[in-house]
Design a protein around this motif. Structure first.
Motif, short mmCIF file in Angstrom:
data_model
loop_
_atom_site.label_atom_id
_atom_site.label_comp_id
_atom_site.label_asym_id
_atom_site.label_seq_id
_atom_site.Cartn_x
_atom_site.Cartn_y
_atom_site.Cartn_z
N SER A 1 9.07 16.95 -13.44
CA SER A 1 9.89 15.87 -13.98
C SER A 1 10.76 15.29 -12.86
O SER A 1 11.99 15.42 -12.87
CB SER A 1 10.78 16.39 -15.12
N PRO A 2 10.14 14.65 -11.89
CA PRO A 2 10.92 14.15 -10.75
C PRO A 2 11.85 13.01 -11.17
O PRO A 2 11.52 12.20 -12.03
CB PRO A 2 9.86 13.66 -9.77
N ASP A 3 13.04 12.99 -10.57
CA ASP A 3 13.97 11.89 -10.76
C ASP A 3 13.52 10.74 -9.86
O ASP A 3 13.29 10.95 -8.66
CB ASP A 3 15.37 12.34 -10.38
N PRO A 4 13.36 9.53 -10.41
CA PRO A 4 12.87 8.41 -9.58
C PRO A 4 13.70 8.14 -8.33
O PRO A 4 13.14 7.90 -7.26
CB PRO A 4 12.92 7.22 -10.54
N ASP A 5 15.02 8.21 -8.45
CA ASP A 5 15.86 7.92 -7.28
C ASP A 5 15.77 9.03 -6.24
O ASP A 5 15.68 8.75 -5.04
CB ASP A 5 17.31 7.71 -7.70
N ALA A 6 15.77 10.27 -6.68
CA ALA A 6 15.64 11.38 -5.75
C ALA A 6 14.27 11.36 -5.08
O ALA A 6 14.15 11.61 -3.87
CB ALA A 6 15.86 12.71 -6.47
N PHE A 7 13.24 11.07 -5.85
CA PHE A 7 11.89 10.97 -5.29
C PHE A 7 11.82 9.86 -4.24
O PHE A 7 11.28 10.05 -3.16
CB PHE A 7 10.88 10.71 -6.42
N ALA A 8 12.35 8.70 -4.59
CA ALA A 8 12.30 7.55 -3.68
C ALA A 8 13.06 7.80 -2.38
O ALA A 8 12.71 7.23 -1.34
CB ALA A 8 12.84 6.30 -4.37
N ALA A 9 14.05 8.68 -2.42
CA ALA A 9 14.84 8.97 -1.22
C ALA A 9 14.00 9.57 -0.10
O ALA A 9 14.39 9.51 1.07
CB ALA A 9 15.99 9.91 -1.57
N GLY A 10 12.84 10.12 -0.43
CA GLY A 10 11.96 10.70 0.58
C GLY A 10 11.07 9.69 1.28
O GLY A 10 10.30 10.05 2.16
N TRP A 11 11.18 8.43 0.89
CA TRP A 11 10.37 7.37 1.49
C TRP A 11 11.25 6.52 2.38
O TRP A 11 12.47 6.54 2.28
CB TRP A 11 9.70 6.54 0.39
N PRO A 12 10.65 5.75 3.29
CA PRO A 12 11.45 4.92 4.21
C PRO A 12 12.39 3.97 3.46
O PRO A 12 12.05 3.46 2.39
CB PRO A 12 10.39 4.15 5.00
N ASP B 1 0.83 -1.21 0.00
CA ASP B 1 0.00 0.00 0.00
C ASP B 1 0.86 1.26 0.00
O ASP B 1 0.55 2.23 -0.69
CB ASP B 1 -0.93 0.04 1.22
N LEU B 2 1.93 1.24 0.77
CA LEU B 2 2.82 2.40 0.83
C LEU B 2 3.54 2.61 -0.50
O LEU B 2 3.67 3.76 -0.95
CB LEU B 2 3.82 2.24 1.97
N VAL B 3 3.98 1.54 -1.12
CA VAL B 3 4.62 1.66 -2.44
C VAL B 3 3.62 2.22 -3.44
O VAL B 3 3.94 3.10 -4.22
CB VAL B 3 5.20 0.31 -2.90
N GLN B 4 2.40 1.72 -3.40
CA GLN B 4 1.36 2.20 -4.31
C GLN B 4 1.11 3.70 -4.11
O GLN B 4 1.00 4.46 -5.07
CB GLN B 4 0.06 1.42 -4.10
N ARG B 5 1.05 4.12 -2.87
CA ARG B 5 0.85 5.55 -2.58
C ARG B 5 2.01 6.39 -3.13
O ARG B 5 1.80 7.47 -3.69
CB ARG B 5 0.76 5.79 -1.08
N ALA B 6 3.21 5.89 -2.95
CA ALA B 6 4.39 6.61 -3.43
C ALA B 6 4.35 6.75 -4.95
O ALA B 6 4.56 7.85 -5.48
CB ALA B 6 5.66 5.88 -3.00
N VAL B 7 4.06 5.67 -5.64
CA VAL B 7 4.02 5.72 -7.10
C VAL B 7 2.89 6.61 -7.58
O VAL B 7 3.05 7.38 -8.54
CB VAL B 7 3.93 4.30 -7.69
#
Length: 64
Positions: free
Chosen positions: A34-45, A16-22
């Protein structure tokens, strides 16, 4: 973006958390960002980061 904790008290499973993030990533892309996937993902646990980044990259491949 608000990162959500991953623990037994969060009330949501990892999927559920991954789905929310995506969904947040997709919303940003639709809004013209135009978010960078790696930079965006860095804000998640930490446990979610690799999965979030990968799914965001898949979205970008599909969206192209």
């Amino acid at each position: 973006m608000t990162a959500l904790p991953v623990d037994g008290n969060a009330g949501a499973d990892t999927g559920d958390l991954v789905q929310r993030a995506v969904e947040d990533f997709v919303d940003r892309c639709i809004a013209g960002e135009s978010p960078d996937p790696d930079a965006f993902a860095a804000g998640w646990p930490e446990p979610l980061r690799a999965t979030v980044a990968e799914r965001c990259r898949r979205f970008l491949q599909f969206d192209d």
